[in-house]
Every structure is written in structure tokens, then in C-alpha cells.
Motif scaffolding. Structure first.
Motif, PDB file in Angstrom:
ATOM      1  N   LYS A 147       9.773   0.055  -5.856  1.00 15.53           N
ATOM      2  CA  LYS A 147       8.971   0.436  -4.945  1.00 15.53           C
ATOM      3  C   LYS A 147       7.557   0.838  -5.140  1.00 15.53           C
ATOM      4  O   LYS A 147       7.012   1.144  -4.241  1.00 15.53           O
ATOM      5  CB  LYS A 147      10.091   2.157  -4.280  1.00 15.53           C
ATOM      6  CG  LYS A 147       9.556   1.717  -2.326  1.00 15.53           C
ATOM      7  CD  LYS A 147      10.506   3.418  -2.294  1.00 15.53           C
ATOM      8  CE  LYS A 147      10.369   3.304  -0.857  1.00 15.53           C
ATOM      9  NZ  LYS A 147      11.451   3.972  -0.368  1.00 15.53           N
ATOM     10  N   ASP A 148       7.116   1.169  -6.072  1.00 20.58           N
ATOM     11  CA  ASP A 148       5.825   1.920  -6.729  1.00 20.58           C
ATOM     12  C   ASP A 148       4.982   2.250  -5.249  1.00 20.58           C
ATOM     13  O   ASP A 148       4.268   1.908  -4.411  1.00 20.58           O
ATOM     14  CB  ASP A 148       5.092   0.565  -6.764  1.00 20.58           C
ATOM     15  CG  ASP A 148       3.478   0.184  -6.716  1.00 20.58           C
ATOM     16  OD1 ASP A 148       3.173   2.174  -7.398  1.00 20.58           O
ATOM     17  OD2 ASP A 148       3.231  -0.326  -6.755  1.00 20.58           O
ATOM     18  N   VAL A 149       5.409   3.793  -4.967  1.00 19.70           N
ATOM     19  CA  VAL A 149       5.100   4.454  -3.938  1.00 19.70           C
ATOM     20  C   VAL A 149       3.632   4.849  -3.652  1.00 19.70           C
ATOM     21  O   VAL A 149       3.302   4.286  -2.528  1.00 19.70           O
ATOM     22  CB  VAL A 149       5.786   6.014  -3.944  1.00 19.70           C
ATOM     23  CG1 VAL A 149       5.417   7.398  -2.947  1.00 19.70           C
ATOM     24  CG2 VAL A 149       6.959   5.971  -4.430  1.00 19.70           C
ATOM     25  N   GLU A 150       2.842   4.926  -4.284  1.00 21.71           N
ATOM     26  CA  GLU A 150       1.345   4.574  -4.398  1.00 21.71           C
ATOM     27  C   GLU A 150       0.636   3.090  -3.905  1.00 21.71           C
ATOM     28  O   GLU A 150       0.001   3.551  -2.709  1.00 21.71           O
ATOM     29  CB  GLU A 150       0.611   4.760  -5.999  1.00 21.71           C
ATOM     30  CG  GLU A 150      -1.097   5.523  -5.088  1.00 21.71           C
ATOM     31  CD  GLU A 150      -2.163   5.466  -5.964  1.00 21.71           C
ATOM     32  OE1 GLU A 150      -2.532   4.335  -6.458  1.00 21.71           O
ATOM     33  OE2 GLU A 150      -2.288   6.651  -6.703  1.00 21.71           O
ATOM     34  N   ASN A 151       1.352   2.484  -3.785  1.00 17.83           N
ATOM     35  CA  ASN A 151       0.825   1.034  -3.158  1.00 17.83           C
ATOM     36  C   ASN A 151       1.707   0.744  -2.090  1.00 17.83           C
ATOM     37  O   ASN A 151       1.244   0.072  -1.126  1.00 17.83           O
ATOM     38  CB  ASN A 151       0.996  -0.459  -3.696  1.00 17.83           C
ATOM     39  CG  ASN A 151       0.055  -0.416  -5.350  1.00 17.83           C
ATOM     40  OD1 ASN A 151      -1.587  -0.795  -4.833  1.00 17.83           O
ATOM     41  ND2 ASN A 151       0.308  -0.149  -6.523  1.00 17.83           N
ATOM     42  N   LEU A 152       2.967   1.560  -2.153  1.00 23.00           N
ATOM     43  CA  LEU A 152       3.651   1.273  -0.464  1.00 23.00           C
ATOM     44  C   LEU A 152       2.880   2.566   0.327  1.00 23.00           C
ATOM     45  O   LEU A 152       2.716   2.207   1.403  1.00 23.00           O
ATOM     46  CB  LEU A 152       5.092   1.833  -0.578  1.00 23.00           C
ATOM     47  CG  LEU A 152       5.791   1.913   0.080  1.00 23.00           C
ATOM     48  CD1 LEU A 152       5.728   0.547   0.784  1.00 23.00           C
ATOM     49  CD2 LEU A 152       7.174   2.040  -0.045  1.00 23.00           C
ATOM     50  N   TYR A 153       2.127   3.676   0.131  1.00 24.31           N
ATOM     51  CA  TYR A 153       2.012   3.711   0.966  1.00 24.31           C
ATOM     52  C   TYR A 153       0.169   3.586   1.249  1.00 24.31           C
ATOM     53  O   TYR A 153      -0.339   3.053   2.331  1.00 24.31           O
ATOM     54  CB  TYR A 153       1.214   5.324   0.117  1.00 24.31           C
ATOM     55  CG  TYR A 153       1.825   6.683   0.504  1.00 24.31           C
ATOM     56  CD1 TYR A 153       2.473   6.865   1.433  1.00 24.31           C
ATOM     57  CD2 TYR A 153       3.514   7.035  -0.223  1.00 24.31           C
ATOM     58  CE1 TYR A 153       3.113   8.404   2.434  1.00 24.31           C
ATOM     59  CE2 TYR A 153       3.887   8.171  -0.356  1.00 24.31           C
ATOM     60  CZ  TYR A 153       3.776   8.407   1.101  1.00 24.31           C
ATOM     61  OH  TYR A 153       4.552   9.732   1.251  1.00 24.31           O
ATOM     62  N   LEU A 154      -0.592   3.201   0.543  1.00 19.94           N
ATOM     63  CA  LEU A 154      -2.263   1.669   1.073  1.00 19.94           C
ATOM     64  C   LEU A 154      -1.197   1.214   1.533  1.00 19.94           C
ATOM     65  O   LEU A 154      -2.178   0.551   2.514  1.00 19.94           O
ATOM     66  CB  LEU A 154      -2.742   1.880  -0.601  1.00 19.94           C
ATOM     67  CG  LEU A 154      -3.498   2.450  -1.908  1.00 19.94           C
ATOM     68  CD1 LEU A 154      -3.164   1.946  -2.516  1.00 19.94           C
ATOM     69  CD2 LEU A 154      -4.242   3.439  -0.706  1.00 19.94           C
ATOM     70  N   GLU A 155      -0.659   0.370   1.589  1.00 20.97           N
ATOM     71  CA  GLU A 155       0.207  -0.712   2.250  1.00 20.97           C
ATOM     72  C   GLU A 155       0.638  -0.085   3.730  1.00 20.97           C
ATOM     73  O   GLU A 155       0.007  -0.775   4.976  1.00 20.97           O
ATOM     74  CB  GLU A 155       1.552  -1.647   1.695  1.00 20.97           C
ATOM     75  CG  GLU A 155       0.823  -2.059   0.461  1.00 20.97           C
ATOM     76  CD  GLU A 155       1.898  -3.088   0.167  1.00 20.97           C
ATOM     77  OE1 GLU A 155       2.768  -3.198   1.067  1.00 20.97           O
ATOM     78  OE2 GLU A 155       2.060  -3.432  -1.067  1.00 20.97           O
TER      79      GLU A 155
END
Length: 614
Positions: free
Chosen positions: A429-437
Motif C-alpha cells: 500500500k505504501d501509506v506515505e505515497n498513497l497520502y501524497l497521491e
């Protein structure tokens, strides 16, 4: 690829046929005429001057009429339109070079001729594997089609099938339970079939508006919106990837049962039979109404089996509907919503990482995906590339054998309890990048969209999260986000969000504001706050190069008030602009963002991205 994105890539001549068809529909007072008129009212020169986003919106509003236009083209039964559309609606064929399309078309014609020969032999062979009932169905349909096509000769006219005859023939094929592939084989056993020149084929498809052709790239494009429409025309209720996902949940005896019903070779492997069922064009609805159940099962048992298939196999709980038909319609609607949804489910970086590690563990996967989706490129396991074909992480995982999925999970320390595919998706999921998206959605405090995109966060945490993400973006732009220095400057009363330390006593102050309301409109309160930060910095002999205010958007009044303020060197930047600048910076030649570009009152995204690309 979305229609708007394709239109952006093409010249006016390459869009002309498509625009003409929509223009013609508009001239005939379509159902959504008033909504279309509102869009066109902003343009004095008609549809040709409307921007690509609004052309896409108008296409959505004319979907019913456009669909009817394509159906009418099928009345020309010798056009091979069924063959051509069946090629372009396969997963992975929405973007094709001309030579690749030509190869697929040639292969399809050869395959059809071979199967027609086999079908004709089955008609004459008493020992063929075709059941007597199925052979009778084929002969009834073939006889009726033969009469419809050849009765014109008796009246001294060219052989053709009229729209009335075609509607009767289609009704007959449904009542006999024939798949689309069976219908196609019988049709072309009577109608002459020959390979057409590929340039004539492309020209014909372009003229009826179903494809775009880029002369510069020598490439065919089929919009995602058009693919959904073409599947409706061909009465394929779900995309092949969703059909495959459903079939893979069925036991082999059930797959064999479906294969027998539709003349599919029983010697094929389990996976090959599934692919043949999809290619046959067996109706998804009829499959779930009749074909997947034990002989003699009651309606109650069928409902129970379908509920279990959806809940335990497809992870869809509470399927709507009380009747079997309603439940199947709900499932089709669910798959349609998933396909329309632009959300990937995991971050792009997470998708790329998953693909890289799958490729390492399963060396044959690249070829498998390439062959499955008929992709031309040699290496296809790239997130951006696959997403252009609307191929998402789940679609890739669905194609991997269960034994390989289990091995992959063990090798990479992924949770083993529960659904393996969902566990893999969660792992990447890669939460930080998901947040950035979802940076813009955080700015707008849009909890519902964040939840849909796989992000669970409390509303009270969104302000802090927006500030944290803004810091990540500025670090990515090469700035020194100096929290230590900021903390020494801040007081209990005045606490700036972000300080960018440019060295030599020069700083940039960044303030972050989230807002549910459209158009941030609180200049008086925010200006007092920013002036306090400015005074704090000046007392410490710092030179303020710029003050940046980041918010989801700004009202006209806010911008005007900002322009009138002479005390601060303030610039306004929207969350989406900052995000897009960050993406452009990644591919630029710069290692540190040139902050002199922050010189507008409202930061001009287009100008900065253009400057970064030089």
C-alpha cells in the motif's frame, strides 16, 4: 486511457471523425440536449472549439445516441465489425501500433477460418462431440441465416440482411442459447470472409468514431469510455478480467460443464478452458443464472451459491437484490463501478515495487502478462504503462497461479492468514505515497474520498497530516525544511507551520490551511497570523524571501485582498498546483527547486512546469 487524455495527444484532423459524429447527434435534439447546450454556450464557434474535458463530458451525455449509431453500423453484416470490435475490446488492446493490430486481425481471421472448417465437419460427422441437441440448435440458426441472406437473390437484389431480419436472427440466437463466438462461426460459414487491407479497416473504424488513430505515433487508441460502450453493443456485460476473476472461483467440473454446453475442447487445461469461455462470449448473466449450478438445484440453492461466490470468493458482501436476476445485475454494476474507478488501491510506488518483486520471484510473469493482454512492448511490468491500459494491481495478481501466490507471500514475509491477494495489496500500500497521491483530498478534508482510496484517518488529524505532507513535498523539491530552527523561533502565541532555511539568514515561511468549503476566503484572519510570523522573523534579523500560503483553493475576494496587501511578500499556491509542480520537478534537471519561480500572487502552475522542463 481516458478519452480526455487521448484527445490531448491528438491533432484536430485526427479527432475530426469523432467530433462530426457527436455534432450530428447534437443536431438531432438528443435526450440530454439542455445540459449539452450549457456546455456549448461558452463557445461561439461550436463543438470544435470546446476544450477536451468538455468534449469528454458531452460524449458521456450522448452515450445512448452514440451507442445506437454504432448498433446501426452492424446492419452492414459483411463489414466484419463484430470481428474487429471483439479484438479491440479485449483487455490490453486499447493502445496498439498499426502493425500489431494488423497481426492480431490476421491471426483472428485465420483462427476463424480454422474453426469454421471444424464446425462444418462436425455438422456432417455423426460421431462428432457435438450433442444432438446442440447440433440441432446450430442447424436451425444456420438455416434461418441462410434464408435471410440469400432470399434477396430470388428478388434480383444484392444479398444482404435487413435490420428487421437481423433483429429476428439475434432473438433466435439468444433463445437457442448460442454464445457470440458460436454465432460468429455460423455467420461466417455462410457469409464470405476475407482479410481486408488493414489501412481500410482502421479508416472504417475511425470513421464510425470507435477508435482514434495518431498518424505521428502510428498508433490506435480506444478510450476507456468507448470500450465500455462497445462491450454493451456486443452484449458483454463485464470486462474479460472480471469474467476471469469470477470463473477462477469455480471448480473444474463446473468449468467442464460450461465447456460442454458451448463446444469447448475438453482436453484443454483448466486455465485454457476459462480463457476459451471468455473468448466464446458466453453471456455472464446466463452463466450465473444457469450454467454454474448443479443439475436440479433449486432457486434457493442457487441464490445461496451465488451469495457465497460473491462474499467468500469476490469479497463483495451484502449483494443487493432479492431475486437471482437482481443479484446478478448488482454484481455487474459492482464490476462496472470498479472499472470506472480511477483509484489504483495502492500507491504508484507501491505498484511498481510489487511488480519489481513479482518479476524477481516469477521470471515468467512478464511474458504471461504480455501474452494475456496481447501487449506489444517487451517489458510490461511498469505501473504507469499498465495503468494506461486500465490494468490494475488486482488484475495482475488474479492471473498468477495460487501456488505461485502462496510462494510469493512466504518469500516476502507477507501476512498468510486470510485472503492472499488482499494481503499482498495491503503489504504494498505504501501509506506515505498513497497520502501524497491524495494530497488534494486531504487539503479539502474529504474523508469519504480518502476512505474510498484506502486511507483511514480521523478528521481531527487532517490539518496536521496536511502540514506533514507539505513538508515531504518541499523536502522532495530540495529545500531544507528546518524544524529545529523553526522551533527556536516559535513562541507559545505565534507558531509557524513550516520554515524553509535558505542559509545566510534567508528563509521562506510556509503556512498550510485545509478547508471543506470551496474557495478559501479568510484573508483578514490569516493575514494577521502571517504578519505575526513576519515580525517574529524580522526581530531575529532574518530576511524573508517569500511567504507561501498553501490551501485547496482561493476565492476571487481572497486573491484581490492579497494583491492589495503591501506589507507582505505573499504568494498563494493551491494544493493541486504544489503537487503537480512536485511531479514535474522529479523529471527536471534541477536538484533544488529555483525558488525565484515563486513570484506570482497566485502561483502559475503552467509557467513553472514549463520552466522546469527546459
Amino acid at each position: 486511457m481516458k478519452l480526455e487524455k487521448i484527445l490531448d495527444k491528438l491533432g484536430s484532423i485526427e479527432k475530426n471523425s469523432f467530433i462530426k459524429i457527436i455534432d450530428n447527434i447534437i443536431s438531432k435534439n438528443p435526450q440530454n440536449g439542455k445540459e449539452i447546450e450549457k456546455i456549448l454556450s461558452s463557445s461561439d464557434k461550436g463543438l470544435k472549439t470546446v476544450d477536451n474535458q468538455n468534449i469528454s463530458n458531452i460524449f458521456d451525455l450522448t452515450e445512448g445516441e452514440f451507442q445506437e449509431h454504432i448498433r446501426c453500423e452492424f446492419q452492414e453484416i459483411t463489414s466484419q465489425l463484430d470481428i474487429l470490435i471483439d479484438i479491440i475490446i479485449r483487455d490490453g488492446n486499447c493502445i496498439m501500433k498499426q502493425d500489431w493490430f494488423s497481426r492480431l486481425y490476421e491471426t483472428e481471421i485465420k483462427h476463424l477460418k480454422t474453426r469454421i472448417k471444424g464446425l462444418n465437419e462436425d455438422f456432417d460427422n455423426d460421431k462428432s462431440e457435438l450433442s444432438a441437441i446442440r447440433k440441432r440448435d446450430y442447424k436451425i440458426y444456420k438455416s434461418c441465416l441462410h434464408t435471410a441472406y440469400h432470399n434477396d437473390i430470388q428478388n434480383n437484389r444484392d444479398s444482404k440482411i435487413t435490420s428487421d431480419e437481423l433483429s429476428i436472427i439475434l432473438t433466435l440466437s439468444k433463445q437457442l442459447g448460442l454464445s457470440q463466438e458460436e454465432v460468429k462461426l455460423i455467420n461466417y460459414s455462410i457469409l464470405p470472409i476475407k482479410k481486408l487491407d488493414v489501412q481500410d479497416v482502421i479508416k472504417g473504424l475511425k470513421n464510425i468514431g470507435v477508435i482514434f488513430f495518431s498518424n505521428k505515433e502510428n498508433t490506435i487508441y480506444v478510450a476507456d469510455e468507448m470500450l465500455r460502450m462497445l462491450r454493451k453493443v456486443r452484449e458483454k456485460e463485464v470486462a474479460p478480467k472480471f469474467y476471469r476473476r469470477t470463473l477462477k472461483l469455480l471448480r473444474e467440473p463446473i468449468i467442464n460443464q460450461i465447456g460442454r454446453e458451448h463446444n469447448i475442447d475438453r482436453k484443454l487445461s483448466y486455465a485454457q478452458k476459462i480463457e476459451e469461455i471468455i473468448k466464446e462470449g458466453v453471456s455472464f448473466t446466463s452463466l450465473l443464472l444457469d450454467d454454474i449450478y448443479k443439475q436440479g438445484s433449486t432457486l434457493t440453492e442457487r441464490k445461496k451459491d451465488l451469495n457465497e461466490l460473491c462474499e467468500k470468493g469476490l469479497n463483495i458482501s451484502n449483494l443487493k437484490g432479492s431475486t437471482l436476476d437482481d443479484k446478478i445485475s448488482s454484481l455487474i454494476e459492482h464490476f462496472d463501478n470498479v472499472e470506472r474507478d480511477e483509484k489504483v488501491g495502492i500507491s504508484l510506488d507501491g505498484f511498481d515495487k510489487m511488480l519489481a518483486e513479482l518479476n524477481q520471484s516469477l521470471p515468467k510473469l512478464n511474458k504471461q502478462i504480455k501474452d494475456q493482454f496481447e501487449l506489444q512492448d517487451e517489458f510490461v511490468l511498469k505501473a504507469h504503462f499498465l495503468l494506461d491500459y486500465n490494468i490494475k494491481p488486482r488484475d495482475i495478481l488474479d492471473l498468477i497461479l495460487k501456488s505461485d501466490v502462496s510462494k510469493f507471500i512466504k518469500d516476502h514475509g507477507i501476512k498468510q492468514r486470510g485472503d492472499h491477494i488482499l494481503n499482498i495489496l495491503e503489504h504494498y500500500k505504501d501509506v506515505e505515497n498513497l497520502y501524497l497521491e491524495n494530497y488534494k483530498n486531504v487539503a479539502y478534508r474529504n474523508l469519504n474520498v480518502l476512505k474510498e482510496n484506502g486511507i483511514t484517518v480521523k478528521e481531527s488529524e487532517l490539518g496536521i497530516k496536511f502540514e506533514e505532507l507539505t513538508k515531504v513535498i518541499f523536502k522532495g523539491l530540495g529545500f531544507n525544511v528546518d524544524d529545529v530552527f523553526r522551533n527556536t523561533l516559535n513562541t507559545q502565541k505565534d507558531m509557524m507551520d513550516i520554515l524553509l532555511n535558505l542559509d545566510h539568514n534567508e528563509i521562506i515561511i510556509v503556512e498550510c490551511k485545509t478547508s471543506k468549503e470551496r474557495g478559501y476566503n479568510k484573508f483578514s484572519s490569516v493575514s494577521r497570523q502571517l504578519k505575526a510570523y513576519q515580525n517574529l522573523a524580522l526581530k531575529n534579523d532574518l530576511r524573508i524571501v517569500k511567504i507561501l500560503l498553501v490551501a485547496p483553493e482561493f476565492s476571487d475576494d481572497f486573491v484581490t485582498d492579497c494583491e492589495m496587501d503591501m506589507e507582505m511578500n505573499l504568494s498563494l499556491i493551491t494544493a493541486s498546483t504544489l503537487s503537480n509542480i512536485s511531479e514535474a520537478f522529479k523529471t527536471s534537471k534541477y536538484t533544488e527547486f529555483p525558488h525565484v519561480l515563486f513570484r506570482d500572487i497566485v502561483i502559475n502552475e503552467e509557467r513553472i512546469i514549463k520552466a522546469l522542463s527546459k
